[in-house]
Scaffold this active site. Structure first.
Site, PDB file in Angstrom:
ATOM      1  NE  ARG A  59      48.886 -22.006 101.577  1.00  0.00           N
ATOM      2  CZ  ARG A  59      49.794 -22.483 102.434  1.00  0.00           C
ATOM      3  NH1 ARG A  59      50.337 -21.720 103.335  1.00  0.00           N
ATOM      4  NH2 ARG A  59      50.167 -23.747 102.393  1.00  0.00           N
ATOM      5  CE  LYS A 118      49.441 -13.665 105.489  1.00  0.00           C
ATOM      6  NZ  LYS A 118      48.982 -15.042 105.565  1.00  0.00           N
ATOM      7  NE  ARG A 251      53.189 -20.136 112.591  1.00  0.00           N
ATOM      8  CZ  ARG A 251      52.920 -18.843 112.445  1.00  0.00           C
ATOM      9  NH1 ARG A 251      53.809 -17.924 112.733  1.00  0.00           N
ATOM     10  NH2 ARG A 251      51.758 -18.451 112.009  1.00  0.00           N
TER      11      ARG A 251
HETATM   12  C1  BTN Z   1      46.506 -16.478 103.285  1.00  0.00           C
HETATM   13  O1  BTN Z   1      47.290 -15.672 103.770  1.00  0.00           O
HETATM   14  O2  BTN Z   1      46.249 -17.560 103.844  1.00  0.00           O
HETATM   15  C2  BTN Z   1      45.881 -16.147 101.958  1.00  0.00           C
HETATM   16  C3  BTN Z   1      44.962 -14.970 102.049  1.00  0.00           C
HETATM   17  C4  BTN Z   1      44.301 -14.625 100.736  1.00  0.00           C
HETATM   18  C5  BTN Z   1      43.276 -13.527 100.863  1.00  0.00           C
HETATM   19  C6  BTN Z   1      42.707 -13.098  99.546  1.00  0.00           C
HETATM   20  S1  BTN Z   1      41.710 -11.667  99.688  1.00  0.00           S
HETATM   21  C7  BTN Z   1      41.126 -11.865  98.054  1.00  0.00           C
HETATM   22  C8  BTN Z   1      40.896 -13.351  97.864  1.00  0.00           C
HETATM   23  N1  BTN Z   1      39.578 -13.708  98.348  1.00  0.00           N
HETATM   24  C9  BTN Z   1      39.644 -14.502  99.431  1.00  0.00           C
HETATM   25  O3  BTN Z   1      38.658 -14.930 100.047  1.00  0.00           O
HETATM   26  N2  BTN Z   1      40.911 -14.759  99.733  1.00  0.00           N
HETATM   27  C10 BTN Z   1      41.828 -14.113  98.823  1.00  0.00           C
END
Ligand code: BTN
Length: 254
Positions: A59, A118, A251
């Site tokens: 994100r 996390k 946070r």
């Molecule tokens: C976050 O924590 O900010 C979200 C992470 C999301 C990761 C997943 S892995 C599968 C899918 N493909 C990506 O490029 N991102 C999501």
């Protein structure tokens, strides 16, 4: 690696007719790939798994790094037409957390945490639908990354947890087999009923509840659960605020 793709496809078919399960040895990002396909007019339902992502995305423009075998990276893409989209990431978080065990908590708006670290992240994107389809319907890409084994040491904004701490010996395909059906079921339930059926279930796993939180827009306060539509309630010095913007990161204070 055996992915149980056929069994997973059979389990998902009654929930999402026509869905296929596709495993790619390597792709830039499963979200990017499904968004590319949707923009090219391909909007069939698919569970797309990557053994390796070369440009995984998180994100707020962040990256998502993962090593093959250490991390489950996949996206569920499907046409979706909920009346209100707010709260979808929480419904997804609740579904995955419940499938992984009672200690997994959901951190508003779209992380899973284990013991204050996390464990997983969720990235939801949508693409406009081909002409002629009902306007309310969009192609939703629900991307999930879960640490399965201890990630290689690195600069993490939050210290990582991994699923093997909770379920010793679990491998990446087993993790997928565990969450695919509850995830698809919850996404379809969200489409029909919105966030309402997930509200109490989210409360039971709310990592932030009653904790001091700092918002990236400078405000801080105490988290008090969510509204009916999944907005985060934060008691600030200026009164109760509802945080709805997914552009605000939250946070917990240590
Ligand atoms: C976050 O924590 O900010 C979200 C992470 C999301 C990761 C997943 S892995 C599968 C899918 N493909 C990506 O490029 N991102 C999501």
């Amino acid at each position: 690696m055996r992915w149980h793709a056929e069994e997973i496809g059979q389990a998902l078919a009654p929930l999402v007719p026509g869905i296929t399960v596709e495993v790619l040895p390597s792709v830039d990002s499963t979200n990017t790939e499904l968004m590319r396909r949707a923009r090219a007019g391909r909007s069939e339902p698919v569970l797309l798994v990557a053994q390796e992502q070369t440009a995984g995305r998180g994100r707020l423009g962040r990256g998502w790094a993962s090593a093959p075998g250490d991390s489950l990276t996949f996206s569920l893409g499907l046409p979706l037409a909920p009346e209100d989209w707010s709260g979808l990431s929480l419904a997804v978080g609740v579904a995955v957390a419940e499938a992984l065990g009672p200690r997994v908590r959901v951190k508003w708006p779209n992380d899973l945490w284990l013991d204050d670290r996390k464990l997983a992240g969720i990235l939801i994107e949508t693409a406009a639908w081909a002409a002629g389809e009902p306007q309310a319907s969009r192609y939703a890409v629900i991307g999930i990354g879960i640490n399965i084994r201890e990630p290689t040491p690195g600069a993490y904004s939050t210290p990582p947890a991994w699923l093997g701490e909770l379920l010793p010996g679990i491998d990446v395909p087993e993790a997928l087999a565990r969450i695919a059906q509850p995830l698809a079921g919850s996404v379809k339930a969200f489409e029909a009923f919105g966030f309402a059926p997930f509200h109490v279930r989210f409360d039971a796993r709310d990592l932030l509840r009653d904790r001091t939180v700092h918002l990236s827009d400078g405000r801080s306060g105490t988290a008090h659960g969510t509204t009916e539509t999944g907005g985060l309630l934060v008691h600030t010095a200026a009164g109760m605020a509802t945080v709805t913007s997914s552009e605000v990161s939250v946070r917990p204070a240590p």
